[in-house]
Design a protein around this motif. Structure first.
Motif, PDB file in Angstrom:
ATOM      1  N   ASP A   1     -25.029  23.316  15.962  1.00 39.29           N
ATOM      2  CA  ASP A   1     -23.990  23.862  15.099  1.00 39.29           C
ATOM      3  C   ASP A   1     -24.534  24.389  13.778  1.00 39.29           C
ATOM      4  OD1 ASP A   1     -21.923  23.270  16.879  1.00 39.29           O
ATOM      5  OD2 ASP A   1     -21.940  21.189  16.224  1.00 39.29           O
TER       6      ASP A   1
ATOM      7  N   ARG B   1     -19.980  15.781  22.695  1.00 42.66           N
ATOM      8  CA  ARG B   1     -20.179  16.221  21.311  1.00 42.66           C
ATOM      9  C   ARG B   1     -18.935  16.918  20.784  1.00 42.66           C
ATOM     10  NH1 ARG B   1     -25.508  19.566  19.228  1.00 42.66           N
ATOM     11  NH2 ARG B   1     -25.071  19.432  16.996  1.00 42.66           N
ATOM     12  N   GLY B   2     -18.336  17.779  21.604  1.00 44.43           N
ATOM     13  CA  GLY B   2     -17.129  18.477  21.187  1.00 44.43           C
ATOM     14  C   GLY B   2     -15.982  17.518  20.926  1.00 44.43           C
ATOM     15  N   THR B   3     -15.825  16.521  21.802  1.00 44.45           N
ATOM     16  CA  THR B   3     -14.767  15.534  21.612  1.00 44.45           C
ATOM     17  C   THR B   3     -14.969  14.761  20.316  1.00 44.45           C
ATOM     18  OG1 THR B   3     -14.502  15.278  24.011  1.00 44.45           O
ATOM     19  CG2 THR B   3     -13.643  13.512  22.626  1.00 44.45           C
TER      20      THR B   3
ATOM     21  N   HIS C   1     -18.144  23.869  21.699  1.00 44.55           N
ATOM     22  CA  HIS C   1     -18.497  22.966  22.791  1.00 44.55           C
ATOM     23  C   HIS C   1     -17.369  22.760  23.799  1.00 44.55           C
ATOM     24  CE1 HIS C   1     -22.173  21.863  20.675  1.00 44.55           C
ATOM     25  NE2 HIS C   1     -21.444  21.708  19.580  1.00 44.55           N
TER      26      HIS C   1
ATOM     27  N   VAL D   1      -9.448  21.532  22.932  1.00 42.54           N
ATOM     28  CA  VAL D   1      -9.510  21.173  21.514  1.00 42.54           C
ATOM     29  C   VAL D   1      -8.110  21.018  20.933  1.00 42.54           C
ATOM     30  CG1 VAL D   1     -10.233  21.957  19.216  1.00 42.54           C
ATOM     31  CG2 VAL D   1     -11.764  22.240  21.157  1.00 42.54           C
TER      32      VAL D   1
ATOM     33  N   LEU E   1     -16.501  15.779  17.656  1.00 42.57           N
ATOM     34  CA  LEU E   1     -16.227  16.677  16.527  1.00 42.57           C
ATOM     35  C   LEU E   1     -14.724  16.837  16.291  1.00 42.57           C
ATOM     36  CD1 LEU E   1     -18.942  19.409  17.216  1.00 42.57           C
ATOM     37  CD2 LEU E   1     -18.807  17.946  15.177  1.00 42.57           C
ATOM     38  N   VAL E   2     -13.947  16.975  17.377  1.00 40.51           N
ATOM     39  CA  VAL E   2     -12.492  17.114  17.233  1.00 40.51           C
ATOM     40  C   VAL E   2     -11.895  15.865  16.600  1.00 40.51           C
ATOM     41  CG1 VAL E   2     -10.300  17.417  18.429  1.00 40.51           C
ATOM     42  CG2 VAL E   2     -12.295  18.676  19.199  1.00 40.51           C
TER      43      VAL E   2
ATOM     44  N   ALA F   1     -16.332  22.214  16.867  1.00 37.00           N
ATOM     45  CA  ALA F   1     -15.871  21.684  18.152  1.00 37.00           C
ATOM     46  C   ALA F   1     -15.581  22.802  19.146  1.00 37.00           C
ATOM     47  CB  ALA F   1     -14.621  20.833  17.943  1.00 37.00           C
TER      48      ALA F   1
END
Length: 318
Positions: free
Chosen positions: A310, A7-9, A245, A251, A11-12, A242
């Motif tokens: 988020d 999920r973080g990847t 996560h 990031v 978002l970035v 991001a």
């Protein structure tokens, strides 16, 4: 943790996609007669207005901050928002664009050094190798050897842009331990807008006749709104999310995808040619970013923020 990393990847990369749209859009506004500083002023000021009004209507609770939060919010706005923009444009005015871009995007190295030696967090060898590989790819995309010249002021400004960009990741990550991403983005833009208006160009000094000029995608004023909404508001919200996560060092490296996306957008929308070296550099950069992402061990989990939704606010720590 796998879900959070994925999920973080995402978002970035989404943040980089929206942020990269600023290049082709800003180029149209500047071709119509606006200066880079005027575009930056509009970008930050409009974003601050949109975020503030939006939160006041839909999530007013997110506008409430404690007195103890202001140090972080001021630092994020001055360095992570206004400082990055101002230093980068000073560097661009004194150095080739590729050199200025490379200097600013050395921020991941600064973030990694801070995490390793100030926080005392061990980083796997793969993370260092991936960071170096990504920077090599960036140098190829930016073609830093073209028009190479040394200018002390430009060099210092480029280093300043890198330091401010590192502050964006580090201060943003720290602020999110108690603040919602929307709160960080909104107050960062407000502080940044005030700083830019005071130092560079106030929003109210824009030439009205230039705003009405036509561009390939509409009047200049509509292009500026698109920059504020897509390249700034959405990009900053996604970037802040991001950091809930993934750790800041990961990031920051994944964000290096932005110049690759920007180059591809310029090729697709503005017919700007990409060389074979740039294409290879883009693939090299993405490979390095992937290596850093894979080096994000499950052991980093306790450093991240406990909330995974988020859209839910973070409870302030006592």
């Amino acid at each position: 943790m796998t879900h959070n990393r994925a999920r973080g990847t995402a978002l970035v990369l989404a943040a980089s996609l929206f942020s990269a749209s600023s290049g082709p859009l800003a180029k149209q506004a500047m071709a119509a007669g606006l200066t880079p500083h005027q575009v930056v002023s509009v970008r930050i000021s409009l974003a601050a207005i949109l975020l503030t009004v939006g939160l006041a209507i839909f999530r007013p609770s997110l506008l409430r901050v404690r007195a103890a939060d202001w140090r972080v919010l001021l630092g994020f706005g001055l360095f992570g928002v206004a400082g990055v923009q101002a230093m980068y444009f000073i560097a661009v005015s004194r150095l080739p664009v590729g050199i200025a871009m490379l200097l600013e995007f050395t921020a991941p190295v600064l973030v990694a050094l801070w995490v390793r030696f100030v926080r005392g967090t061990h980083l796997p060898a793969k993370a260092w190798a991936g960071t170096a590989l990504a920077l090599l790819g960036l140098a190829m995309v930016a073609q830093v050897w073209e028009g190479l010249r040394l200018d002390v002021v430009g060099l210092l400004a480029g280093i300043g842009a890198a330091l401010c960009a590192a502050c964006y990741f580090l201060i943003g990550e720290h602020g999110l331990t108690t603040r919602h991403p929307l709160t960080m983005a909104t107050y960062g833009m407000i502080v940044g807008a005030v700083a830019v208006a005071a130092v560079l160009t106030p929003l109210w000094t824009l030439p009205g006749e230039t705003l009405a000029k036509a561009t390939p995608t509409g009047p200049v004023w509509t292009v500026l709104i698109e920059i504020a909404v897509f390249s700034t508001v959405i990009a900053y919200i996604l970037g802040m999310s991001a950091l809930r996560h993934l750790p800041s060092n990961v990031v920051s490296v994944l964000s290096l995808a932005e110049p690759v996306i920007a180059a591809a957008a310029a090729w697709a929308l503005l017919n700007e040619r990409l060389t074979v070296i740039q294409i290879i550099g883009g693939l090299t950069l993405l490979a390095g970013a992937f290596l850093v992402q894979r080096a994000s061990q499950p052991s980093v989990g306790p450093q991240l923020h406990p909330k995974t939704d988020d859209m839910e606010p973070v409870a302030p720590r006592s």
